[in-house]
Scaffold this active site. Structure first.
Site, PDB file in Angstrom:
ATOM      1  N   SER A  21       0.900  -1.237  -0.030  1.00  0.00           N
ATOM      2  CA  SER A  21       0.122  -0.071  -0.045  1.00  0.00           C
ATOM      3  C   SER A  21       0.843   1.447   0.098  1.00  0.00           C
ATOM      4  O   SER A  21       0.458   2.411  -0.477  1.00  0.00           O
ATOM      5  CB  SER A  21      -0.903   0.148   1.130  1.00  0.00           C
ATOM      6  OG  SER A  21      -0.374   0.153   2.329  1.00  0.00           O
ATOM      7  N   MET A  95      10.909  -6.430   4.421  1.00  0.00           N
ATOM      8  CA  MET A  95      11.341  -7.093   5.791  1.00  0.00           C
ATOM      9  C   MET A  95      12.638  -7.717   5.876  1.00  0.00           C
ATOM     10  O   MET A  95      12.901  -8.740   6.511  1.00  0.00           O
ATOM     11  CB  MET A  95       9.983  -7.955   6.194  1.00  0.00           C
ATOM     12  CG  MET A  95       8.944  -7.272   6.241  1.00  0.00           C
ATOM     13  SD  MET A  95       8.860  -5.847   7.526  1.00  0.00           S
ATOM     14  CE  MET A  95       7.165  -5.488   7.924  1.00  0.00           C
ATOM     15  N   ILE A  97      16.835  -7.226   6.086  1.00  0.00           N
ATOM     16  CA  ILE A  97      17.713  -6.257   6.505  1.00  0.00           C
ATOM     17  C   ILE A  97      19.400  -6.075   5.589  1.00  0.00           C
ATOM     18  O   ILE A  97      19.497  -7.281   5.108  1.00  0.00           O
ATOM     19  CB  ILE A  97      18.254  -6.590   7.841  1.00  0.00           C
ATOM     20  CG1 ILE A  97      17.276  -6.421   8.928  1.00  0.00           C
ATOM     21  CG2 ILE A  97      19.373  -5.516   8.458  1.00  0.00           C
ATOM     22  CD1 ILE A  97      17.554  -6.891  10.430  1.00  0.00           C
ATOM     23  N   LEU A  98      19.173  -4.811   4.827  1.00  0.00           N
ATOM     24  CA  LEU A  98      20.372  -4.668   3.908  1.00  0.00           C
ATOM     25  C   LEU A  98      21.817  -4.836   4.591  1.00  0.00           C
ATOM     26  O   LEU A  98      21.550  -4.349   5.674  1.00  0.00           O
ATOM     27  CB  LEU A  98      20.115  -3.415   3.263  1.00  0.00           C
ATOM     28  CG  LEU A  98      18.833  -3.633   2.306  1.00  0.00           C
ATOM     29  CD1 LEU A  98      18.627  -1.939   1.806  1.00  0.00           C
ATOM     30  CD2 LEU A  98      19.135  -4.442   1.026  1.00  0.00           C
ATOM     31  N   ASN A 112      13.335   4.560   4.638  1.00  0.00           N
ATOM     32  CA  ASN A 112      12.478   3.533   5.031  1.00  0.00           C
ATOM     33  C   ASN A 112      11.298   4.182   5.812  1.00  0.00           C
ATOM     34  O   ASN A 112      11.335   5.266   6.343  1.00  0.00           O
ATOM     35  CB  ASN A 112      13.306   2.777   6.057  1.00  0.00           C
ATOM     36  CG  ASN A 112      12.434   1.556   6.578  1.00  0.00           C
ATOM     37  OD1 ASN A 112      11.655   1.021   5.906  1.00  0.00           O
ATOM     38  ND2 ASN A 112      12.553   1.285   7.720  1.00  0.00           N
ATOM     39  N   HIS A 114       8.596   3.196   8.856  1.00  0.00           N
ATOM     40  CA  HIS A 114       8.447   2.347  10.069  1.00  0.00           C
ATOM     41  C   HIS A 114       7.245   2.744  10.716  1.00  0.00           C
ATOM     42  O   HIS A 114       6.987   3.790  11.201  1.00  0.00           O
ATOM     43  CB  HIS A 114       9.704   2.443  10.872  1.00  0.00           C
ATOM     44  CG  HIS A 114       9.572   1.067  12.015  1.00  0.00           C
ATOM     45  ND1 HIS A 114       9.676  -0.036  11.913  1.00  0.00           N
ATOM     46  CD2 HIS A 114       9.347   1.517  13.330  1.00  0.00           C
ATOM     47  CE1 HIS A 114       9.740  -0.624  12.734  1.00  0.00           C
ATOM     48  NE2 HIS A 114       9.157   0.089  13.977  1.00  0.00           N
ATOM     49  N   ASP A 150      16.236   0.216  11.918  1.00  0.00           N
ATOM     50  CA  ASP A 150      15.245   1.412  12.181  1.00  0.00           C
ATOM     51  C   ASP A 150      16.083   2.663  13.009  1.00  0.00           C
ATOM     52  O   ASP A 150      15.314   3.047  14.048  1.00  0.00           O
ATOM     53  CB  ASP A 150      14.198   0.870  13.075  1.00  0.00           C
ATOM     54  CG  ASP A 150      13.363  -0.179  12.148  1.00  0.00           C
ATOM     55  OD1 ASP A 150      13.276  -0.077  11.046  1.00  0.00           O
ATOM     56  OD2 ASP A 150      12.864  -1.154  12.906  1.00  0.00           O
ATOM     57  N   GLU A 179       0.811   6.936   7.082  1.00  0.00           N
ATOM     58  CA  GLU A 179       2.159   6.622   6.316  1.00  0.00           C
ATOM     59  C   GLU A 179       2.019   6.976   4.990  1.00  0.00           C
ATOM     60  O   GLU A 179       3.087   7.542   4.338  1.00  0.00           O
ATOM     61  CB  GLU A 179       2.338   4.933   6.435  1.00  0.00           C
ATOM     62  CG  GLU A 179       2.664   4.511   7.846  1.00  0.00           C
ATOM     63  CD  GLU A 179       2.862   2.948   7.736  1.00  0.00           C
ATOM     64  OE1 GLU A 179       3.741   2.595   6.803  1.00  0.00           O
ATOM     65  OE2 GLU A 179       2.630   2.201   8.845  1.00  0.00           O
TER      66      GLU A 179
HETATM   67  C1  GAR Z   1       3.701  -0.859   6.907  1.00  0.00           C
HETATM   68  O1  GAR Z   1       3.170  -0.300   7.997  1.00  0.00           O
HETATM   69  C2  GAR Z   1       5.307  -0.283   7.142  1.00  0.00           C
HETATM   70  O2  GAR Z   1       5.197   0.725   7.839  1.00  0.00           O
HETATM   71  C3  GAR Z   1       5.682  -1.468   7.497  1.00  0.00           C
HETATM   72  O3  GAR Z   1       5.080  -2.455   6.997  1.00  0.00           O
HETATM   73  C4  GAR Z   1       3.841  -2.134   6.411  1.00  0.00           C
HETATM   74  C5  GAR Z   1       3.865  -2.428   5.330  1.00  0.00           C
HETATM   75  O4  GAR Z   1       2.614  -2.201   4.551  1.00  0.00           O
HETATM   76  N1  GAR Z   1       7.155  -1.624   7.752  1.00  0.00           N
HETATM   77  C6  GAR Z   1       7.966  -2.108   8.831  1.00  0.00           C
HETATM   78  O5  GAR Z   1       7.450  -2.413   9.592  1.00  0.00           O
HETATM   79  C7  GAR Z   1       9.334  -2.127   8.446  1.00  0.00           C
HETATM   80  N2  GAR Z   1      10.229  -2.187   9.568  1.00  0.00           N
HETATM   81  P1  GAR Z   1       2.614  -2.099   2.946  1.00  0.00           P
HETATM   82  O6  GAR Z   1       3.202  -3.401   2.170  1.00  0.00           O
HETATM   83  O7  GAR Z   1       0.906  -1.900   2.824  1.00  0.00           O
HETATM   84  O8  GAR Z   1       3.070  -0.628   2.537  1.00  0.00           O
END
Ligand code: GAR
Length: 193
Positions: A21, A95, A97-98, A112, A114, A150, A179
């Protein structure tokens, strides 16, 4: 970073692992006249990530790199980025880690998002931990990526109030709405726009 002008948008890759998303919201933003970036590549470490459908829908090149062998996948990633003249990377629900080495090569050019008010609640299961700790507020953060999880320099944050009846699902939904607005704003800020 050097601001872009006219049609010379900064060629950007988005890395995803799932729903996508944030990828969708970034694609929409990137196609507006105010955006300093274009999205030219989508990389997923999961072949079944729903987000890959947005690459298809918006006719953006895509590639699956499973990251089971991180070294090999990062080598392939670097080569894709080079061949496609990519100058910036947005992690959007990626998800994996680089490695330090990879990040060094793209220093200051990886962002990124978070779903917490960093530096609080780094890592996984953010919303659950926030609710267990009876926090009054949570939110989301866009930051530069450095070699620690993070932990890079914060670009922008948005705070949301936690209601009495909040659940992981409702909080995650509430934060996700923010976000989608925050990531584009943070990109504008990076380019001083
Ligand atoms: C989002 O909430 C993002 O902030 C989180 O994963 C979700 C992805 O949603 N990221 C993390 O937790 C990274 N540490 P999306 O695939 O719908 O964008």
């Amino acid at each position: 970073m050097v601001p872009s002008t006219g049609y010379n948008k900064i060629r950007t890759a988005v890395l995803i692992s799932g729903r996508g998303s944030n990828l969708k919201s970034l694609i929409k933003f990137s196609r507006s006249s105010q955006s300093p970036i274009s999205i030219d590549f989508v990389i997923s470490n999961k072949s079944k990530a729903d987000g890959l459908n947005y690459a298809k829908k918006f006719k953006i090149k895509k590639k699956i790199l499973n990251f089971k062998n991180k070294n090999l996948s990062e080598k392939k990633l670097l080569s894709i980025l080079k061949i496609n003249n990519i100058n910036m990377i947005c992690l959007a629900g990626f998800m994996k880690i680089l490695s330090k080495n990879f990040i060094k090569k793209f220093k200051g050019k990886i962002l990124n998002i978070h779903p917490s008010l960093l530096p609080k609640y780094k890592g996984l299961n953010t919303h659950k931990r926030v609710l267990n700790n009876k926090e009054k507020y949570s939110g989301c953060t866009v930051h530069f990526v450095n070699s620690r999880l993070d932990s890079g320099k914060i670009i922008l944050q948005k705070k949301v109030k936690i209601s009495k009846k909040e659940t992981v699902a409702s909080l995650s939904k509430k934060i996700l709405v923010q976000e989608h607005k925050l990531y584009p704003k943070a990109i504008l800020k990076v380019f001083n726009l």
